[in-house]
Design an enzyme around this catalytic site. Structure first.
Site, PDB file in Angstrom:
ATOM      1  N   ARG A  10      -5.090   6.576  -3.504  1.00 36.90           N
ATOM      2  CA  ARG A  10      -5.465   5.046  -3.675  1.00 36.90           C
ATOM      3  C   ARG A  10      -6.012   4.738  -2.393  1.00 36.90           C
ATOM      4  NH1 ARG A  10      -3.305  -0.043  -3.683  1.00 36.90           N
ATOM      5  NH2 ARG A  10      -1.203   0.504  -2.940  1.00 36.90           N
ATOM      6  N   CYS A  35       0.702  -1.190   0.064  1.00 32.87           N
ATOM      7  CA  CYS A  35      -0.021  -0.167  -0.107  1.00 32.87           C
ATOM      8  C   CYS A  35       0.784   1.279  -0.046  1.00 32.87           C
ATOM      9  CB  CYS A  35      -0.911   0.103   1.225  1.00 32.87           C
ATOM     10  SG  CYS A  35      -2.057  -1.365   1.231  1.00 32.87           S
TER      11      CYS A  35
END
Length: 345
Positions: free
Chosen positions: A240, A199
């Site tokens: 995101r 991530c």
């Protein structure tokens, strides 16, 4: 007995990257570096020119090991992570790596640039993946991975709160850091969104650091390329993670529930928003974003077109001259020739 063996085999196939895969990754990167160093020494006269052929063999071997690496990781991406994009890319990478090895061995020396880029990517990514926390002289230092994840977690939390949401920050079950956001649905169900290494955008940043470091161009233009790629990727990645966290935590994409659960092999309806926001929307848009960032960087470093032309050749088996067809700055160093015995780097 057979059932026990089957269970062990399944656990091995679906296992996350571990000490064995880490060791294989380092071996691949070091082999690329040895081959690249040998090729550089032969091209510059520090070794006999005949060592270029030896360098081809070493780097071709590195590509073959790289194919094995992706083959080993494919079950993890496809079945454990249930990431169809990453799973497809991993399995496609196996024959692609073997094809690169074949072409390089046959004399397509421009592929030395791509090989150096892979080595650079590994040198950026692997320390975060493999180096643990250390304690020196009575002082504890966090692993690079933990520090990076913590940074992304804090910045993602700021963005989530700016949007008006206030999840609790808790220790993630996978890593044990303060890296997870705990949401509670209207029905009282608790959801955890954990920030892990994937991530952080590190993989995409490593790609561009490797590519920019691999080409032979003035340092000033390389630094300008990095100044474009790294901040853009970092910013887009925070968008995101914020999008996934908010969408999953508030169950905003609970559509086609049965179909999505079937597609991802899950029975938990609360995961639908996560699968769609992360595994589908974000991963597809990430590919689009990488193409856009590549174009911006290429405007500063047209030398990267050598790598892009090689990738297009691998896909289509046709030669391309992108520098002549794109509106790019005039300054450009053409990469090495594609036939044995010539070098214009």
């Amino acid at each position: 007995m057979q059932s026990a063996l089957l269970d062990v085999a399944t656990d091995v196939l679906l296992a996350a990257p571990n000490a064995a895969t880490d060791a294989l990754a380092w071996l691949v990167v070091l082999t690329f570096l040895v081959g690249a160093g040998m090729e550089w020494a032969a091209r510059t006269g520090r070794l006999d020119a005949g060592y270029v052929r030896t360098a081809r063999g070493v780097v071709a071997g590195a590509w073959a090991m790289f194919a094995l690496f992706w083959l080993v990781l494919f079950p993890h991406f496809a079945f454990a992570q249930k990431s169809y994009v990453e799973g497809i890319l991993a399995i496609v990478a196996v024959p692609a790596c073997l094809y690169v090895a074949k072409l390089l061995w046959e004399g397509r020396d421009s592929l030395f640039v791509l090989s150096r880029a892979v080595a650079g990517m590994g040198l950026v990514y692997l320390p975060f993946e493999t180096i643990p926390s250390v304690s020196l002289f009575g002082t504890a230092y966090p692993a690079p991975k933990a520090a990076l994840i913590r940074t992304v977690t804090v910045q993602t939390g700021v963005l989530i709160r700016l949007l008006g949401y206030d999840p609790e920050l808790v220790r993630g079950p996978e890593l044990g850091y303060l890296n997870a956001f705990q949401f509670t649905t209207a029905g009282g169900h608790t959801l955890l969104f954990e920030i892990v290494l994937a991530c952080t955008g590190l993989g995409s940043i490593a790609i561009f650091v490797g590519l920019i470091g691999a080409v032979r161009a003035p340092l000033g233009r390389k630094l300008r390329g990095l100044a474009i790629a790294v901040p853009v990727i970092w910013s887009l990645n925070l968008v995101r993670t914020t999008f996934i966290g908010v969408t999953f935590g508030n169950q905003y994409l609970q559509v086609f529930v049965d179909e999505v659960l079937f597609l991802f092999g899950s029975s938990d309806p609360y995961m639908v928003s996560f699968f769609l926001s992360d595994r589908v929307i974000s991963q597809v848009l990430a590919v689009v974003a990488l193409v856009g960032v590549t174009y911006l960087v290429v405007r500063e470093l047209p030398e990267l077109l050598t790598v892009i032309e090689d990738v297009l050749y691998l896909v289509t088996n046709e030669e391309y001259d992108l520098h002549g067809s794109l509106d790019l700055p005039e300054e450009s160093a053409r990469g090495p020739m594609r036939t044995d015995g010539s070098d214009s780097e």
